[in-house]
Design a protein around this motif. Structure first.
Motif, PDB file in Angstrom:
ATOM      1  N   THR A 237       0.763  -1.355   0.071  1.00 53.79           N
ATOM      2  CA  THR A 237       0.160  -0.091   0.080  1.00 53.79           C
ATOM      3  C   THR A 237       0.765   1.249   0.114  1.00 53.79           C
ATOM      4  OG1 THR A 237      -0.124  -0.078   2.326  1.00 53.79           O
ATOM      5  CG2 THR A 237      -2.027  -1.081   1.121  1.00 53.79           C
ATOM      6  N   ARG A 238       0.367   2.197  -0.429  1.00 54.01           N
ATOM      7  CA  ARG A 238       1.057   3.514  -0.522  1.00 54.01           C
ATOM      8  C   ARG A 238       0.893   4.242   0.674  1.00 54.01           C
ATOM      9  NH1 ARG A 238      -0.669   6.656  -6.248  1.00 54.01           N
ATOM     10  NH2 ARG A 238      -0.147   4.831  -7.619  1.00 54.01           N
ATOM     11  N   ALA A 239       0.235   3.880   1.410  1.00 59.97           N
ATOM     12  CA  ALA A 239      -0.034   4.652   2.864  1.00 59.97           C
ATOM     13  C   ALA A 239      -0.994   3.688   3.911  1.00 59.97           C
ATOM     14  CB  ALA A 239      -1.007   5.987   2.769  1.00 59.97           C
ATOM     15  N   THR A 240      -0.611   3.699   5.029  1.00 59.45           N
ATOM     16  CA  THR A 240      -1.121   2.837   6.030  1.00 59.45           C
ATOM     17  C   THR A 240      -1.971   4.026   7.017  1.00 59.45           C
ATOM     18  OG1 THR A 240       0.306   1.083   5.979  1.00 59.45           O
ATOM     19  CG2 THR A 240      -1.111   1.161   8.114  1.00 59.45           C
ATOM     20  N   ILE A 241      -3.330   3.490   7.361  1.00 58.49           N
ATOM     21  CA  ILE A 241      -3.947   4.626   8.336  1.00 58.49           C
ATOM     22  C   ILE A 241      -4.408   3.648   9.505  1.00 58.49           C
ATOM     23  CG2 ILE A 241      -6.191   5.900   8.779  1.00 58.49           C
ATOM     24  CD1 ILE A 241      -6.088   6.885   5.880  1.00 58.49           C
ATOM     25  N   VAL A 242      -4.023   4.243  10.437  1.00 62.60           N
ATOM     26  CA  VAL A 242      -4.318   3.561  11.855  1.00 62.60           C
ATOM     27  C   VAL A 242      -5.584   3.926  12.588  1.00 62.60           C
ATOM     28  CG1 VAL A 242      -3.224   2.537  14.102  1.00 62.60           C
ATOM     29  CG2 VAL A 242      -2.064   2.878  12.226  1.00 62.60           C
ATOM     30  N   LEU A 259       6.725   2.880   8.249  1.00 63.18           N
ATOM     31  CA  LEU A 259       7.797   3.835   8.312  1.00 63.18           C
ATOM     32  C   LEU A 259       8.916   3.179   7.976  1.00 63.18           C
ATOM     33  CD1 LEU A 259       6.187   5.124  11.716  1.00 63.18           C
ATOM     34  CD2 LEU A 259       6.238   6.403   9.512  1.00 63.18           C
ATOM     35  N   GLU A 260       9.428   2.125   8.022  1.00 64.32           N
ATOM     36  CA  GLU A 260      10.519   1.440   7.906  1.00 64.32           C
ATOM     37  C   GLU A 260      11.044   1.509   6.800  1.00 64.32           C
ATOM     38  OE1 GLU A 260      13.065  -2.744   8.772  1.00 64.32           O
ATOM     39  OE2 GLU A 260      11.049  -2.577   9.636  1.00 64.32           O
ATOM     40  N   ILE A 261      10.276   1.399   5.788  1.00 68.04           N
ATOM     41  CA  ILE A 261      10.540   1.353   4.257  1.00 68.04           C
ATOM     42  C   ILE A 261      10.158   2.907   3.517  1.00 68.04           C
ATOM     43  CG2 ILE A 261      10.439  -1.046   3.911  1.00 68.04           C
ATOM     44  CD1 ILE A 261       7.513  -1.138   2.818  1.00 68.04           C
ATOM     45  N   GLY A 262       9.864   3.556   4.520  1.00 65.07           N
ATOM     46  CA  GLY A 262       9.490   5.062   3.871  1.00 65.07           C
ATOM     47  C   GLY A 262       8.116   5.206   3.547  1.00 65.07           C
ATOM     48  N   HIS A 263       7.095   4.297   3.569  1.00 67.23           N
ATOM     49  CA  HIS A 263       5.769   4.585   3.251  1.00 67.23           C
ATOM     50  C   HIS A 263       4.989   5.321   3.976  1.00 67.23           C
ATOM     51  CE1 HIS A 263       5.584   0.844   0.252  1.00 67.23           C
ATOM     52  NE2 HIS A 263       6.755   1.385   0.456  1.00 67.23           N
ATOM     53  N   VAL A 298      -6.516  10.816   1.385  1.00 68.05           N
ATOM     54  CA  VAL A 298      -6.240  10.831  -0.060  1.00 68.05           C
ATOM     55  C   VAL A 298      -4.740  11.611  -0.150  1.00 68.05           C
ATOM     56  CG1 VAL A 298      -6.861  11.892  -2.377  1.00 68.05           C
ATOM     57  CG2 VAL A 298      -8.803  10.899  -0.654  1.00 68.05           C
ATOM     58  N   GLU A 299      -4.571  12.719   0.367  1.00 65.85           N
ATOM     59  CA  GLU A 299      -3.285  13.360   0.078  1.00 65.85           C
ATOM     60  C   GLU A 299      -2.029  12.357   0.854  1.00 65.85           C
ATOM     61  OE1 GLU A 299      -3.776  16.802   2.813  1.00 65.85           O
ATOM     62  OE2 GLU A 299      -4.837  17.881   1.217  1.00 65.85           O
ATOM     63  N   LEU A 300      -2.235  11.558   1.486  1.00 64.01           N
ATOM     64  CA  LEU A 300      -1.066  10.549   1.900  1.00 64.01           C
ATOM     65  C   LEU A 300      -0.781   9.821   0.755  1.00 64.01           C
ATOM     66  CD1 LEU A 300      -2.131   9.226   5.405  1.00 64.01           C
ATOM     67  CD2 LEU A 300      -0.308  10.779   4.880  1.00 64.01           C
ATOM     68  N   LEU A 301      -1.773   9.528  -0.179  1.00 66.39           N
ATOM     69  CA  LEU A 301      -1.528   8.789  -1.231  1.00 66.39           C
ATOM     70  C   LEU A 301      -0.802   9.406  -2.426  1.00 66.39           C
ATOM     71  CD1 LEU A 301      -4.997   6.859  -1.672  1.00 66.39           C
ATOM     72  CD2 LEU A 301      -2.720   5.753  -1.007  1.00 66.39           C
ATOM     73  N   GLY A 302      -0.672  10.854  -2.142  1.00 70.34           N
ATOM     74  CA  GLY A 302       0.030  11.862  -3.346  1.00 70.34           C
ATOM     75  C   GLY A 302      -0.889  12.470  -4.091  1.00 70.34           C
ATOM     76  N   TYR A 303      -2.067  12.495  -3.585  1.00 68.73           N
ATOM     77  CA  TYR A 303      -3.141  13.134  -4.643  1.00 68.73           C
ATOM     78  C   TYR A 303      -3.811  14.311  -3.656  1.00 68.73           C
ATOM     79  CZ  TYR A 303      -3.168   8.798  -7.063  1.00 68.73           C
ATOM     80  OH  TYR A 303      -2.637   7.686  -7.762  1.00 68.73           O
TER      81      TYR A 303
END
Length: 385
Positions: A237-242, A259-263, A298-303
């Protein structure tokens, strides 16, 4: 007694068959197996293992070969091939067009393959993870459901683990919106866990969703497999929401993997005296982004969400400015390579579109200066700073 692969049996195995076999021979995150396969390929590595099955191996693979040889089982490998046909499933390899590119961010901890059941084209959509506690409040359940509903309405696929609580709420929100949702399992895709969610899993498959796992058919969802599974959710996934999570939990583990892999990681704030939100507040004190609306997710996905509400469409114009793109153009743009041009056929396979749809999207992107063609192959156009 386990069947023993011989040289004749080896000749009947394809590279994909050998990759499937390695997922049964190893457990998740077997770095030594990844190194051997990187050197010899799946089939070559399996052939080497068969050759040394009755001899003592010295050097780098001495310890690993002992545990690998104990799982060499020709009959199990053959059952796996038949089993996939029975459940209308399949097996995805890292070089396949729909392989989630973010999984490769794990390097030697990248899954050796993904078993799947359902609509594999679900992986062509932008993916976001929604995770959290198995014991949510009404607030957490509502947030997970509403976010999943609105995100999938925008064409985003929601990924979670199929567990009780926040996971199930996210999957159900996506189903209510007739959107796509993906379950990453800790056991085999032929025996999704927990069994109490069987009707949910059936609904996901019937609606065009997807079940995936790095472990083979029939594999039990042992505790260590849940922990390994979390890195797949974070990677694909491009982003994870908790949404809600205790201070220590599987959801926090997933976020730390991301976070470890920069997502990207987002956390939903809750009451400061709620143990269910303690993990979210912990993440917010560290490197997570505070998320309070679907637009921020949505912004976390880069949009960037369009003015007037994100419930209907995404404004996916470049961050520097530009006209909004259609969902078709977005899918084609996401499939375009950056450095090496690709054929229309490969782009279509990656985007999960027909050749005709891909050509329409490429035409629009070329007119907007976002794509360029070189000798019939396409790639992203370089944007001016």
């Amino acid at each position: 007694m386990a069947g023993q692969l011989g040289s004749q049996a080896m000749h009947t195995l394809s590279e994909r068959d050998a990759a499937m076999a390695w997922t049964r021979i190893t457990e998740a995150e077997d770095v030594q197996a990844s190194k051997l396969i990187a050197k010899l390929g799946y089939h070559g590595a399996l052939e080497w293992l068969v050759k040394v099955k009755t001899t003592e191996v010295s050097g780098e693979y001495q310890g690993a070969s002992k545990r690998w040889k104990a799982r060499l089982d020709e009959f199990a490998f053959e059952r796996d091939r038949r089993g996939l046909d029975q459940i209308s499933g399949g097996f995805l390899m890292p070089d396949d067009p729909l392989w989630p590119s973010g999984l490769s961010d794990w390097g030697p901890r990248t899954p050796l393959g993904l078993w799947f059941r359902g609509n594999i084209e679900a992986l062509s959509a932008p993916c976001i993870a929604i995770v959290g506690t198995r014991d949510p409040s009404q607030y957490g359940t509502r947030i997970a459901t509403d976010f999943a509903y609105e995100l999938t309405s925008l064409g985003v696929a929601v990924v979670s683990g199929g567990a009780f609580g926040i996971d199930a709420a996210a999957h159900k929100g996506a189903l209510t919106a007739a959107g796509q949702t993906i379950v990453v399992l800790a056991g085999g895709v032929d025996r999704p866990y927990p069994a109490h969610n069987a009707s949910l899993f059936s609904s996901i498959l019937e609606s065009g969703g997807l079940l995936v796992s790095e472990v083979p058919l029939g594999a039990s969802p042992h505790r260590h497999r849940f922990l390994a599974r979390n890195r797949i959710i974070a990677g694909m996934t491009r982003a994870t929401i908790v949404v809600e999570a205790p201070f220590r939990s599987g959801a926090i583990n997933t976020a730390r993997h991301a976070l470890e892999i920069g997502h990207e990681v987002g956390a939903i704030p809750g009451p400061i005296n709620s143990a269910r939100s303690a993990g979210c507040h912990r993440l917010l004190r560290e490197n997570a982004t505070c998320v309070t609306t679907v637009a921020e997710a949505v912004e976390l996905l880069g949009y960037t969400p369009i003015r007037g509400g994100v419930q209907t469409e995404l404004d996916v114009a470049e961050r520097a400015g530009g006209r909004p793109q259609s969902p078709l153009s977005l899918r084609v743009q996401d499939a375009l390579p950056v450095s090496r041009p690709a054929s229309v056929q490969k782009i279509a396979a990656t985007a999960g579109l027909s050749i005709q749809e891909t050509m329409r999207g490429l035409g629009s992107l070329e007119m907007e200066g976002r794509a360029r063609s070189t000798e019939g192959k396409w790639q992203l156009a370089k944007t001016r700073a």
